[in-house]
Scaffold this motif. Structure first.
Motif, PDB file in Angstrom:
ATOM      1  N   GLN A  68      38.227  46.321  38.704  1.00  0.00           N
ATOM      2  CA  GLN A  68      39.410  45.254  38.453  1.00  0.00           C
ATOM      3  C   GLN A  68      40.372  45.405  39.836  1.00  0.00           C
ATOM      4  OE1 GLN A  68      40.653  47.556  34.988  1.00  0.00           O
ATOM      5  NE2 GLN A  68      40.593  45.900  33.632  1.00  0.00           N
ATOM      6  N   GLU A  69      41.113  44.198  39.761  1.00  0.00           N
ATOM      7  CA  GLU A  69      41.998  43.865  41.065  1.00  0.00           C
ATOM      8  C   GLU A  69      42.984  45.156  41.311  1.00  0.00           C
ATOM      9  OE1 GLU A  69      44.634  40.599  40.587  1.00  0.00           O
ATOM     10  OE2 GLU A  69      45.416  40.655  42.438  1.00  0.00           O
ATOM     11  N   SER A 100      25.976  44.626  34.711  1.00  0.00           N
ATOM     12  CA  SER A 100      24.919  44.264  35.351  1.00  0.00           C
ATOM     13  C   SER A 100      24.772  42.894  35.704  1.00  0.00           C
ATOM     14  CB  SER A 100      23.683  44.745  34.386  1.00  0.00           C
ATOM     15  OG  SER A 100      23.697  44.430  33.121  1.00  0.00           O
ATOM     16  N   GLU A 101      23.746  42.533  36.604  1.00  0.00           N
ATOM     17  CA  GLU A 101      23.621  41.029  36.943  1.00  0.00           C
ATOM     18  C   GLU A 101      23.052  40.459  35.573  1.00  0.00           C
ATOM     19  OE1 GLU A 101      22.003  38.880  41.009  1.00  0.00           O
ATOM     20  OE2 GLU A 101      20.747  40.271  40.180  1.00  0.00           O
ATOM     21  N   ILE A 102      23.375  39.258  35.717  1.00  0.00           N
ATOM     22  CA  ILE A 102      22.789  38.761  34.323  1.00  0.00           C
ATOM     23  C   ILE A 102      21.519  37.835  34.387  1.00  0.00           C
ATOM     24  CG2 ILE A 102      23.417  36.843  32.297  1.00  0.00           C
ATOM     25  CD1 ILE A 102      26.243  38.247  32.702  1.00  0.00           C
ATOM     26  N   GLY A 136      27.880  32.974  29.223  1.00  0.00           N
ATOM     27  CA  GLY A 136      28.935  32.544  30.191  1.00  0.00           C
ATOM     28  C   GLY A 136      29.923  33.203  30.286  1.00  0.00           C
ATOM     29  N   LEU A 137      30.449  33.799  29.053  1.00  0.00           N
ATOM     30  CA  LEU A 137      31.604  34.814  29.172  1.00  0.00           C
ATOM     31  C   LEU A 137      31.162  35.897  30.223  1.00  0.00           C
ATOM     32  CD1 LEU A 137      34.357  35.696  28.676  1.00  0.00           C
ATOM     33  CD2 LEU A 137      33.493  36.460  26.427  1.00  0.00           C
ATOM     34  N   ALA A 142      30.855  35.123  33.681  1.00  0.00           N
ATOM     35  CA  ALA A 142      31.932  35.065  34.303  1.00  0.00           C
ATOM     36  C   ALA A 142      32.553  36.462  34.726  1.00  0.00           C
ATOM     37  CB  ALA A 142      33.022  34.327  33.612  1.00  0.00           C
ATOM     38  N   ARG A 143      32.495  37.402  33.776  1.00  0.00           N
ATOM     39  CA  ARG A 143      33.084  38.822  34.155  1.00  0.00           C
ATOM     40  C   ARG A 143      32.215  39.705  34.997  1.00  0.00           C
ATOM     41  NH1 ARG A 143      38.011  39.778  31.648  1.00  0.00           N
ATOM     42  NH2 ARG A 143      37.377  41.708  31.855  1.00  0.00           N
ATOM     43  N   LEU A 166      33.309  37.917  38.592  1.00  0.00           N
ATOM     44  CA  LEU A 166      34.599  38.516  38.559  1.00  0.00           C
ATOM     45  C   LEU A 166      34.662  39.956  39.149  1.00  0.00           C
ATOM     46  CD1 LEU A 166      37.626  38.012  38.454  1.00  0.00           C
ATOM     47  CD2 LEU A 166      37.518  39.000  36.216  1.00  0.00           C
ATOM     48  N   HIS A 178      35.633  41.317  42.756  1.00  0.00           N
ATOM     49  CA  HIS A 178      36.380  42.599  43.277  1.00  0.00           C
ATOM     50  C   HIS A 178      35.755  43.854  44.142  1.00  0.00           C
ATOM     51  CE1 HIS A 178      39.833  40.987  41.247  1.00  0.00           C
ATOM     52  NE2 HIS A 178      39.516  40.840  40.132  1.00  0.00           N
ATOM     53  N   TYR A 232      22.063  38.248  25.617  1.00  0.00           N
ATOM     54  CA  TYR A 232      23.586  38.508  25.617  1.00  0.00           C
ATOM     55  C   TYR A 232      24.365  37.992  24.298  1.00  0.00           C
ATOM     56  CZ  TYR A 232      24.021  40.464  30.028  1.00  0.00           C
ATOM     57  OH  TYR A 232      23.561  41.370  31.037  1.00  0.00           O
ATOM     58  N   GLU A 252      37.738  34.839  31.013  1.00  0.00           N
ATOM     59  CA  GLU A 252      36.705  34.674  32.263  1.00  0.00           C
ATOM     60  C   GLU A 252      37.350  35.025  33.695  1.00  0.00           C
ATOM     61  OE1 GLU A 252      34.717  31.046  32.135  1.00  0.00           O
ATOM     62  OE2 GLU A 252      33.600  31.566  30.337  1.00  0.00           O
TER      63      GLU A 252
END
Lengths: 313, 396
Positions: A186-187, A218-220, A257-258, A261-262, A265, A269, B345, B377
């Protein structure tokens, strides 16, 4: 990092310091080491994580080769007085502990020296191969490891001052002591980790042993799956799917997708953490620990310690 | 149904608490934006240590006790517009302390001696949980200025959130402690100084010569400000107990932060503070909770084994992207794998959402109202993000 004798595990509040400390302890035991885990803030998190009863200042062996204790300034003072001043009666004077507490709160380094002194003392006694400290959060750790030096500058004379010299010798030896900075992706946590590494470099001579990024999703998808996923999100593909299967999978695409995106992100970071570390010329071990929240429950410490064993072997 | 916007309207002051890393600062900012867009109130958000991008989102560029009013310019690209006014400030603990000393010092000489004392910096950083005290002190200051209808203060991450509540009381206790009186006695009553003599001797042996005396000298100086400090702390404490003040607790639906939130909520209740609102942050979005997603995971499972579907989908996708140069068979395999990942997922999301809703019940015990904020997101980096977060706060 487990070859050192004293490790301070620190990081921003909420990044999982205690979990990482406990897991490192287990990983060290698995390597055949005698380990002492020490909790600094008496929050009780460590005993919960280790699934054992409340810890005290006197170390207790909770499983073969794994001992644990909790730090307490009053007890540390009592022990210090009886060991180094050889005047046990002094500690028994009523009110002394509280007046000492008062002064120790105001004067820089006094409390920290007692605490750090106790840890160094355990290293010197050699009852354990490694002392792993579930340390205070980022804001306090610099003051803690630099305390012996701070105190020497502040109080040029006196017995406490003399005692700080051997502590410094242990703390400033990178073979012996290291700070492990834990962060999440996290930032704010990354910023604090970088600030801490810089502060350790500029304000102390204590080595940063490792950076551990905790809870890395983990990588999706693989690269080619990624393309297919994008294609599946197109209207034509979606409607063909619905026609053929009798149901839409929009929500599943959204959920994936969520998660993706996480993950992106987090990757972003982690990249800024890496480039920040490179700018600081900080050469340390860099470990990523997976996020287990997408997995069914189980002992977090067990999962993380086996992860660490694999990473560190 | 009550909305969060209606809830926060009722309060003059909101103290936002919670453990580190749960998004407390972001939620505080979003509450501020919500209030300033849904009502005509003059709103202030006091924050301790915002992420750089969040600070930028609020138009703050540097620390300082200066309250910066957010211009409607920042809302240019937002559908929602400011109705009231919105200001923000980042609390600077050191400057706030210096300010307090300047205010309460009886004369310039004392003020300068304190500010230049080497123990002073250490004292303000660590003693009497100064960050906590300063946060509440700044709240009081902003409140008594009369410039705001609603003030939201984001509390510093503490080892224990209760230290914030106890800070004013501790400040008072500090001045009235016997220990302080004893330590600083030498210049006040010679008789007591005699009684303190053995202490000095022992302390000298333990700590090094003169340290205790230095400390005592500093506190003697500090004590000249007792009246001002204690009076102020009393007022600050009274404000915390005022009916205008309410508490909001932010948490994520994970074990550790939730336990801390629970502990804090119950402690607030015990002390008769009102916890009007608890906010669970990063909750799996509503549409992804429940049966629909579970059903889709099953659909995906069946679809992977449906050769007709896979082959037609392969044809379609290969047609849309003919340049990939991949043969049909390999693509079908890749497609099936991708569908499997999506299925995994979907199931994992359901799993997290079930874990979260199991924990949700625990929150009902300590707050009057309970809202959720969805997992997003990306990090919030502008006003639009804060507007959206505020509007997505749903009362459960």
């Amino acid at each position: 990092m487990l070859d050192r004798q004293l490790l301070f595990i620190t990081g921003k509040g909420g990044v999982g310091k205690s979990t990482v400390a406990a897991s490192l302890g287990r990983a060290a035991v698995a390597q055949g080491k005698r380990v002492l885990l020490c909790e600094m803030d008496a929050k009780g998190a460590l005993s919960t994580l280790l699934q054992t009863s409340e810890l005290s200042f006197t170390p207790r062996e909770i499983s073969p080769n794994l001992s644990a204790m909790t730090m307490n300034t009053q007890d540390a003072l009592r022990e210090y007085v009886s060991i180094f001043l050889k005047t046990p009666f002094v500690a028994a004077i009523p009110g002394l502990a509280s007046i000492f507490d008062f002064v120790a709160d105001a004067a820089p380094g006094v409390k920290e020296v007692l605490v750090v002194g106790k840890l160094c003392y355990e290293v010197r006694k050699g009852n354990y191969d490694i002392v792993i400290v579930d340390a205070e959060s980022t804001g306090h750790i610099v003051a803690q490891v630099a305390a012996p030096t701070t105190l020497r500058n502040f109080v040029p004379l006196g017995p406490l001052n003399e005692q700080t010299l051997w502590m410094t010798a242990i703390l400033e030896d990178p073979q012996k002591t290291g700070v492990v900075v834990v962060t999440t992706c996290q930032e704010m946590a990354v910023n604090e980790a970088l600030e801490l590494v810089e502060a350790l470099q500029t304000k102390t001579k204590v080595d940063t042993a490792a950076i551990i990024v905790n809870r890395v999703p983990s990588e999706i998808f693989t690269k080619s799956q990624e393309i297919v996923f994008t294609q599946l999100n197109q209207v034509a593909a979606k409607s063909l799917f619905t026609k053929k299967s009798g149901s839409s999978i929009d929500l599943s695409l959204q959920a994936t997708g969520l998660a993706r995106a996480r993950r992106n992100l987090a990757t972003h970071h982690i990249a800024s953490l890496r480039s920040g570390l490179a700018e600081l010329d900080s050469i340390n071990e860099f470990l990523l620990l997976p996020d287990f929240s997408y997995q069914p429950t189980g002992s977090l410490v067990a999962k993380l310690s086996s992860e660490l064993e694999a990473e560190l072997s | 149904m009550t909305t969060v916007a209606e809830l926060i309207q009722r309060d003059g002051l909101i103290v936002v608490c919670g453990s580190g890393g749960v998004g407390k600062t972001t939620v505080s900012a979003a509450l501020g934006v919500l209030a300033a867009t849904q009502t005509e109130k003059r709103v202030l958000v006091l924050t301790v240590d915002p992420a750089k991008r969040l600070a930028n989102a609020l138009g703050l560029s540097e620390f300082g006790n200066v309250e910066v009013q957010i211009t409607s310019d920042l809302f240019k690209t937002s559908k929602t517009k400011l109705r009231g006014s919105l200001s923000a400030a980042m609390i600077d603990t050191k400057a706030s302390w210096d300010d307090l000393i300047s205010r309460h010092a009886p004369d310039e000489a004392t003020r300068n001696s304190v500010l230049q004392n080497s123990l002073y910096k250490n004292l303000t950083e660590r003693f009497i949980h100064s960050h906590d005290y300063i946060a509440i002190e700044r709240l009081y200051q902003a409140h008594s200025s009369g410039a705001y209808d609603l003030i939201i203060v984001d509390t510093p991450p503490s080892r224990n959130a209760l230290t914030v509540l106890d800070a004013p009381k501790r400040m008072q206790d500090f001045f009235s402690s016997r220990l302080l009186k004893l330590l600083t006695a030498n210049t006040q009553w010679q008789l007591l100084a005699l009684a303190a003599k053995p202490f000095y001797e022992i302390a000298d042996r333990l700590l090094g010569k003169g340290l205790l005396r230095d400390v005592a000298e500093f506190f003697t100086l500090f004590r000249t400000m007792e009246t001002g400090f204690v009076e102020r702390a009393k007022k600050v404490e009274a404000l915390l107990h005022d009916t205008k003040t309410s508490f909001a607790i932010v948490t994520t639906l994970e074990d550790a932060p939730l336990s801390e939130a629970e502990f804090l909520g119950l402690a607030l209740k015990e002390r008769k503070f009102s916890t009007n609102l608890a906010i669970a942050n990063r909750v799996i979005p509503k549409e992804l909770q429940g049966q629909a997603l579970i059903k889709q995971a099953q659909v995906l499972n069946d679809a992977r084994q449906n050769t007709e579907l896979v082959s037609e989908l392969t044809d379609l996708l290969l047609k849309t992207d003919p340049g990939s140069g991949i043969d049909e068979e390999s693509f079908s395999k890749l497609l099936t794998q991708t569908l499997e990942t999506i299925q995994n997922y979907a199931q994992a999301t359901t799993h997290i959402s079930e874990k979260q809703s199991a924990l949700l019940d625990r929150v009902a015990g300590f707050a009057d109202h309970f809202a959720t904020a969805p997992m997003l997101e990306s990090d919030i980096a502008d006003i639009n993000g804060l507007v959206a977060l505020g509007e997505n706060l749903n009362i459960v």
